[in-house]
Design an enzyme around this catalytic site. Structure first.
Site, mmCIF file in Angstrom:
data_model
loop_
_atom_site.group_PDB
_atom_site.id
_atom_site.type_symbol
_atom_site.label_atom_id
_atom_site.label_comp_id
_atom_site.label_asym_id
_atom_site.label_seq_id
_atom_site.Cartn_x
_atom_site.Cartn_y
_atom_site.Cartn_z
ATOM 1 N N ARG A 198 0.842 -1.188 0.000
ATOM 2 C CA ARG A 198 0.000 0.000 0.000
ATOM 3 C C ARG A 198 0.885 1.249 0.000
ATOM 4 O O ARG A 198 1.948 1.270 0.629
ATOM 5 C CB ARG A 198 -0.884 0.044 1.248
ATOM 6 C CG ARG A 198 -2.045 -0.915 1.223
ATOM 7 C CD ARG A 198 -3.113 -0.519 0.190
ATOM 8 N NE ARG A 198 -4.255 -1.425 0.188
ATOM 9 C CZ ARG A 198 -4.396 -2.465 -0.636
ATOM 10 N NH1 ARG A 198 -3.482 -2.750 -1.544
ATOM 11 N NH2 ARG A 198 -5.484 -3.221 -0.572
ATOM 12 N N HIS A 202 -1.046 0.241 -9.582
ATOM 13 C CA HIS A 202 -1.751 -0.686 -8.669
ATOM 14 C C HIS A 202 -2.230 -1.900 -9.487
ATOM 15 O O HIS A 202 -3.428 -2.192 -9.548
ATOM 16 C CB HIS A 202 -2.924 0.009 -7.961
ATOM 17 C CG HIS A 202 -3.360 -0.724 -6.713
ATOM 18 N ND1 HIS A 202 -3.739 -0.087 -5.562
ATOM 19 C CD2 HIS A 202 -3.475 -2.059 -6.446
ATOM 20 C CE1 HIS A 202 -4.071 -0.989 -4.645
ATOM 21 N NE2 HIS A 202 -3.911 -2.195 -5.163
HETATM 22 P P1 NDP Z 1 -1.632 -11.463 5.321
HETATM 23 O O1 NDP Z 1 -2.551 -10.951 6.360
HETATM 24 O O2 NDP Z 1 -1.728 -12.891 4.921
HETATM 25 O O3 NDP Z 1 -0.114 -11.232 5.801
HETATM 26 C C1 NDP Z 1 0.301 -10.082 6.440
HETATM 27 C C2 NDP Z 1 1.717 -10.288 6.942
HETATM 28 O O4 NDP Z 1 2.206 -9.048 7.469
HETATM 29 C C3 NDP Z 1 1.799 -11.304 8.090
HETATM 30 O O5 NDP Z 1 2.972 -12.059 7.978
HETATM 31 C C4 NDP Z 1 1.863 -10.410 9.328
HETATM 32 O O6 NDP Z 1 2.542 -10.960 10.443
HETATM 33 C C5 NDP Z 1 2.681 -9.250 8.790
HETATM 34 N N1 NDP Z 1 2.486 -8.063 9.615
HETATM 35 C C6 NDP Z 1 1.336 -7.411 9.893
HETATM 36 N N2 NDP Z 1 1.563 -6.373 10.725
HETATM 37 C C7 NDP Z 1 2.897 -6.389 10.976
HETATM 38 C C8 NDP Z 1 3.751 -5.593 11.793
HETATM 39 N N3 NDP Z 1 3.272 -4.568 12.503
HETATM 40 N N4 NDP Z 1 5.062 -5.892 11.814
HETATM 41 C C9 NDP Z 1 5.543 -6.940 11.113
HETATM 42 N N5 NDP Z 1 4.790 -7.747 10.325
HETATM 43 C C10 NDP Z 1 3.479 -7.465 10.263
HETATM 44 O O7 NDP Z 1 -1.767 -10.494 4.073
HETATM 45 P P2 NDP Z 1 -1.540 -10.846 2.518
HETATM 46 O O8 NDP Z 1 -0.211 -11.476 2.384
HETATM 47 O O9 NDP Z 1 -2.703 -11.558 1.968
HETATM 48 O O10 NDP Z 1 -1.565 -9.359 1.864
HETATM 49 C C11 NDP Z 1 -0.650 -8.366 2.261
HETATM 50 C C12 NDP Z 1 -1.051 -7.019 1.670
HETATM 51 O O11 NDP Z 1 -0.743 -6.957 0.289
HETATM 52 C C13 NDP Z 1 -2.530 -6.692 1.713
HETATM 53 O O12 NDP Z 1 -2.918 -6.227 2.994
HETATM 54 C C14 NDP Z 1 -2.674 -5.628 0.652
HETATM 55 O O13 NDP Z 1 -2.572 -4.341 1.212
HETATM 56 C C15 NDP Z 1 -1.497 -5.881 -0.281
HETATM 57 N N6 NDP Z 1 -1.940 -6.285 -1.626
HETATM 58 C C16 NDP Z 1 -1.608 -5.511 -2.709
HETATM 59 C C17 NDP Z 1 -1.994 -5.870 -3.976
HETATM 60 C C18 NDP Z 1 -1.586 -5.078 -5.153
HETATM 61 O O14 NDP Z 1 -2.076 -5.341 -6.267
HETATM 62 N N7 NDP Z 1 -0.698 -4.129 -5.037
HETATM 63 C C19 NDP Z 1 -2.780 -7.090 -4.215
HETATM 64 C C20 NDP Z 1 -3.070 -7.838 -3.025
HETATM 65 C C21 NDP Z 1 -2.668 -7.430 -1.781
HETATM 66 P P3 NDP Z 1 2.014 -12.303 11.146
HETATM 67 O O15 NDP Z 1 2.368 -13.402 10.173
HETATM 68 O O16 NDP Z 1 2.802 -12.384 12.388
HETATM 69 O O17 NDP Z 1 0.540 -12.148 11.340
HETATM 70 C C1 OXD Z 2 -5.801 -6.095 -2.748
HETATM 71 C C2 OXD Z 2 -5.426 -5.214 -3.859
HETATM 72 O O1 OXD Z 2 -5.709 -5.702 -1.581
HETATM 73 O O2 OXD Z 2 -5.707 -5.585 -5.027
HETATM 74 O O3 OXD Z 2 -6.213 -7.246 -3.031
HETATM 75 O O4 OXD Z 2 -4.812 -4.185 -3.637
#
Ligand code: NDP
Ligand code: OXD
Length: 309
Positions: free
Chosen positions: A224, A272
């Site tokens: 993001r 994006h």
């Molecule tokens: P998940 O919820 O599966 O994973 C999030 C990860 O981030 C986990 O490992 C979590 O830790 C870690 N995390 C969260 N908060 C912290 C913190 N404060 N410090 C350290 N680590 C942290 O999310 P996804 O993998 O499914 O997606 C991640 C993000 O990707 C989405 O939220 C979205 O914003 C973005 N995205 C962007 C897209 C694009 O097209 N650009 C498409 C899809 C998603 P823990 O394992 O310990 O819980």
């Molecule tokens: C998502 C994205 O969060 O597409 O899935 O950004």
């Protein structure tokens, strides 16, 4: 069963066809004329108008069209006690892994320099280290980060991951929490951000963090725009502390026409578009979520709103 569908994309017909194909008795409603609020039991949404979801008295489940739910969390009037299910879909995961692997390889193989050299008809090879000497660090080892880490590792890269809680991953060095962040950063040459946007991760890609990366490191932000302090990145690139950045997401989207990133020689921009939720595969998950709710079974991929992701 009435489902309110609010899409941020222009593939509405495709979504409609797939939803109706998967759930034949679905009563699909869309803005602006979605009928009686009382009818709506499910919502499948991306950036719904603020306050709208709370106004639906019989709403059972909110399905997020994206993996990230910051587009919902920013609604201060979200209904309480209605579960939010986020998108965890194989097509979204594989699309993101493709983007991360492509970007890491571009950085690893100096593709930005070659594109620049081509404009000058310049013939200068740059020898990259072998992959097992190239250290890639992934911030966020959830669904997307873990998949990308595994694929990069199978290409031979020296991959590390950082998450909030400790995660064991075969073949990946893992770090957790703020106390291990500095060690993770000091060993990272190509940094990939795949964190969710929460209070704790907003502005995390800032000048202090960049200073902890080795000189010449590069950054890929596919999570993001809110993670990145944009002016700090420009300063770090201009001072040559960072070599380049690939950015898919921005504080304000679409990126402003006057934004300095557009013309920056060390910045690669995508709109994006790192990955997309494909209706052909994800409608099955929506149908399964609705079925589970109706049968009082546990919902999968429910967001913990206190944690913020
Ligand atoms: P998940 O919820 O599966 O994973 C999030 C990860 O981030 C986990 O490992 C979590 O830790 C870690 N995390 C969260 N908060 C912290 C913190 N404060 N410090 C350290 N680590 C942290 O999310 P996804 O993998 O499914 O997606 C991640 C993000 O990707 C989405 O939220 C979205 O914003 C973005 N995205 C962007 C897209 C694009 O097209 N650009 C498409 C899809 C998603 P823990 O394992 O310990 O819980
Ligand atoms: C998502 C994205 O969060 O597409 O899935 O950004």
């Amino acid at each position: 069963m009435a489902l309110l569908f609010i899409s941020g994309q222009d593939r509405v017909d495709e979504w409609q066809d797939h939803l109706k194909g998967e759930i034949p008795d679905l009563d699909l409603r869309m803005l602006p004329d979605y009928g009686n609020k009382e009818d709506i039991e499910y919502a499948l949404v991306w950036q719904p108008p603020k306050g709208l979801l709370r106004s639906l008295p019989n709403l059972k489940v909110i399905f997020s069209l994206g993996a990230g739910i910051d587009h919902l969390a920013s609604d201060t009037e979200l209904p309480e006690n209605v579960p939010i299910v986020r998108m965890v879909d194989p097509s979204l995961t594989s699309g993101m892994t493709e983007y991360v692997v492509m970007s890491v390889l571009n950085h690893h193989k100096s593709m930005r320099l070659y594109r620049e050299q081509q404009t000058r008809k310049e013939w200068t090879p740059h020898v990259p280290p072998v992959t097992w000497d190239r250290r890639v660090g992934i911030m966020g080892m959830g669904v997307l980060g873990s998949d990308a880490a595994g694929k990069l590792s199978s290409l031979g890269f020296d991959v590390a991951g950082w998450s909030r809680t400790h995660r064991e991953r075969p073949g990946i060095k893992t770090y957790a929490g703020t106390e291990q962040l500095d060690n993770f950063l000091s060993e990272t040459e190509i940094l990939v951000c795949l964190l969710p946007l929460t209070d704790e991760t907003t502005d995390i890609l800032n000048k202090d963090l960049f200073a902890k990366l080795p000189k010449g490191a590069s950054v890929i932000n596919a999570a993001r725009g809110g993670h990145l302090v944009e002016e700090d990145l420009i300063t770090a690139l201009n001072s040559d502390h960072l070599s380049e950045a690939t950015l898919d997401v921005f504080k304000s989207e679409p990126l402003d026409q006057d934004h300095p990133f557009w013309d920056h020689p060390k910045v690669t921009i995508t709109p994006h578009a790192a990955s997309f939720t494909h209706p052909s595969s994800s409608v099955r998950l929506i149908a399964e979520g609705m079925r589970r709710f109706e049968n009082s079974e546990e919902l999968l991929n429910v967001v913990d709103m206190k944690r913020g992701y």
